[in-house]
Design a protein around this motif. Sequence first.
Motif, mmCIF file in Angstrom:
data_model
loop_
_atom_site.group_PDB
_atom_site.id
_atom_site.type_symbol
_atom_site.label_atom_id
_atom_site.label_comp_id
_atom_site.label_asym_id
_atom_site.label_seq_id
_atom_site.Cartn_x
_atom_site.Cartn_y
_atom_site.Cartn_z
ATOM 1 N N GLY A 164 -15.037 7.559 2.279
ATOM 2 C CA GLY A 164 -15.214 6.933 3.450
ATOM 3 C C GLY A 164 -14.792 5.456 3.594
ATOM 4 O O GLY A 164 -14.836 4.707 4.191
ATOM 5 N N GLN A 165 -14.062 5.163 2.457
ATOM 6 C CA GLN A 165 -13.194 3.880 2.091
ATOM 7 C C GLN A 165 -11.968 3.768 2.745
ATOM 8 O O GLN A 165 -11.409 4.926 2.825
ATOM 9 C CB GLN A 165 -13.603 3.486 0.535
ATOM 10 C CG GLN A 165 -14.791 3.566 -0.194
ATOM 11 C CD GLN A 165 -14.675 3.446 -1.477
ATOM 12 O OE1 GLN A 165 -14.903 2.537 -2.236
ATOM 13 N NE2 GLN A 165 -14.032 4.506 -2.231
ATOM 14 N N THR A 166 -11.538 2.697 2.826
ATOM 15 C CA THR A 166 -10.442 2.464 3.296
ATOM 16 C C THR A 166 -9.138 2.621 2.167
ATOM 17 O O THR A 166 -9.633 2.515 0.803
ATOM 18 C CB THR A 166 -9.953 0.809 3.915
ATOM 19 O OG1 THR A 166 -10.074 0.081 2.619
ATOM 20 C CG2 THR A 166 -11.008 0.683 4.917
ATOM 21 N N SER A 191 -7.884 1.530 -3.509
ATOM 22 C CA SER A 191 -6.853 1.035 -4.254
ATOM 23 C C SER A 191 -7.314 -0.070 -5.272
ATOM 24 O O SER A 191 -7.313 -0.310 -6.391
ATOM 25 C CB SER A 191 -5.747 0.505 -3.602
ATOM 26 O OG SER A 191 -5.148 1.853 -3.112
ATOM 27 N N SER A 192 -8.027 -1.052 -4.517
ATOM 28 C CA SER A 192 -8.741 -2.113 -5.082
ATOM 29 C C SER A 192 -9.774 -1.779 -6.205
ATOM 30 O O SER A 192 -9.814 -2.337 -7.284
ATOM 31 C CB SER A 192 -9.398 -3.032 -4.165
ATOM 32 O OG SER A 192 -10.275 -4.129 -4.840
ATOM 33 N N ASN A 196 -2.902 7.780 -0.070
ATOM 34 C CA ASN A 196 -4.236 7.000 -0.198
ATOM 35 C C ASN A 196 -4.192 5.899 -1.319
ATOM 36 O O ASN A 196 -5.493 5.475 -1.410
ATOM 37 C CB ASN A 196 -5.354 8.023 -0.232
ATOM 38 C CG ASN A 196 -5.572 8.641 0.785
ATOM 39 O OD1 ASN A 196 -5.711 8.327 2.140
ATOM 40 N ND2 ASN A 196 -5.645 10.221 0.824
ATOM 41 N N LEU A 197 -3.155 5.709 -1.762
ATOM 42 C CA LEU A 197 -3.243 4.769 -2.908
ATOM 43 C C LEU A 197 -2.080 3.781 -2.495
ATOM 44 O O LEU A 197 -0.948 4.158 -2.373
ATOM 45 C CB LEU A 197 -3.098 5.114 -4.330
ATOM 46 C CG LEU A 197 -4.177 6.006 -4.809
ATOM 47 C CD1 LEU A 197 -4.134 6.544 -6.164
ATOM 48 C CD2 LEU A 197 -5.594 5.047 -5.007
ATOM 49 N N ASP A 198 -2.453 2.247 -2.517
ATOM 50 C CA ASP A 198 -1.142 1.562 -2.137
ATOM 51 C C ASP A 198 -0.454 0.823 -3.535
ATOM 52 O O ASP A 198 -0.843 1.274 -4.616
ATOM 53 C CB ASP A 198 -1.646 0.431 -1.499
ATOM 54 C CG ASP A 198 -2.580 -0.627 -2.259
ATOM 55 O OD1 ASP A 198 -2.690 -0.883 -3.298
ATOM 56 O OD2 ASP A 198 -3.372 -1.070 -1.381
ATOM 57 N N SER A 199 0.366 0.151 -3.033
ATOM 58 C CA SER A 199 1.458 -0.133 -4.156
ATOM 59 C C SER A 199 0.725 -1.145 -5.403
ATOM 60 O O SER A 199 1.316 -1.386 -6.651
ATOM 61 C CB SER A 199 2.526 -1.289 -3.901
ATOM 62 O OG SER A 199 1.960 -2.310 -3.066
#
Length: 302
Positions: A95-97, A102-103, A131-134
Amino acid sequence: MRGIDIASYQGNVDFQRVKNAGIEIVYIKATEGLTYKNPFLESQYSGAMAVDLKIGFYHYLRANDPIREAQFFLSVVDELSADCKYVIDVEELFGQTIAKVSSNVRIFADFLISNNYDPCIYSSDNFYATNLDSSVKDLPLWVANYGASMPIATNFVGFQFSNTGVVDGVNGPVDLNDFSSGIFIDSVNPQPIVNTVVRIFQRTTNLVGLRDVNGNRLVEDGIIGIRTRQVIAKVFVTSNATGELVRWIQHRLIALGFNCGPAGADSILGPLTLGAVKRFQTSRGLASDGIVGHLTTMQLLR
């Protein structure tokens, strides 16, 4: 190198037969979330050690405080010897962004690094791509893609190609993997990247009096380590706030292409800067509430 990964599902394993079957590396699930520990961890570990298999441990990341999850993981594996990188298994959003997940991964990995543990991410091809950023993609990757001859990801140290494998000595199906030498713990600990933006943030927070959990000023080294993340967690800037931290926020927004109005970085979080904050938050998948908290700050630091 051929490898398997096991958890409580596999129970007792005959590791001599596993080794005779050509397996060189075994990853063992150690923990999950804040409280779950694999009840077979010690017996699986001692069995693999007895036949001189290369060993690694992994933690299944959930949606809790990532530092507390990392502390729990290390409290369980600290006395156990590992040959392979310590793996953060991230497979669900809960349910997270994307920014929040990523954080969490980044904070967990940085905590490992700050305690001299060499981290790695485990994820599926699709989850890793979407679903994971840089912010986490500089970390070594162990990637899963069942039925594919090669994963979509191009830079990886492990490839899990089946979750229905059959290996002598293991009861029932088991995950099968190919690992490169990159999966092994490095002789030199990974070094965080020094960043001028981070150094200016550290200088600014020192100036305005934000301190880590022990009340200490930050070392202005340009590295987002555990103490800098503790200060980031304290950032809370709202509409009409003033001061040097607001000025830093405005400089970052402008640098990232978000206009704060004709006054520029005037150190006042007025309506035009508030609008810029909201637009920035929307662009990064965050709630556009105009409040600069720790998630927005982390995005501003990239």
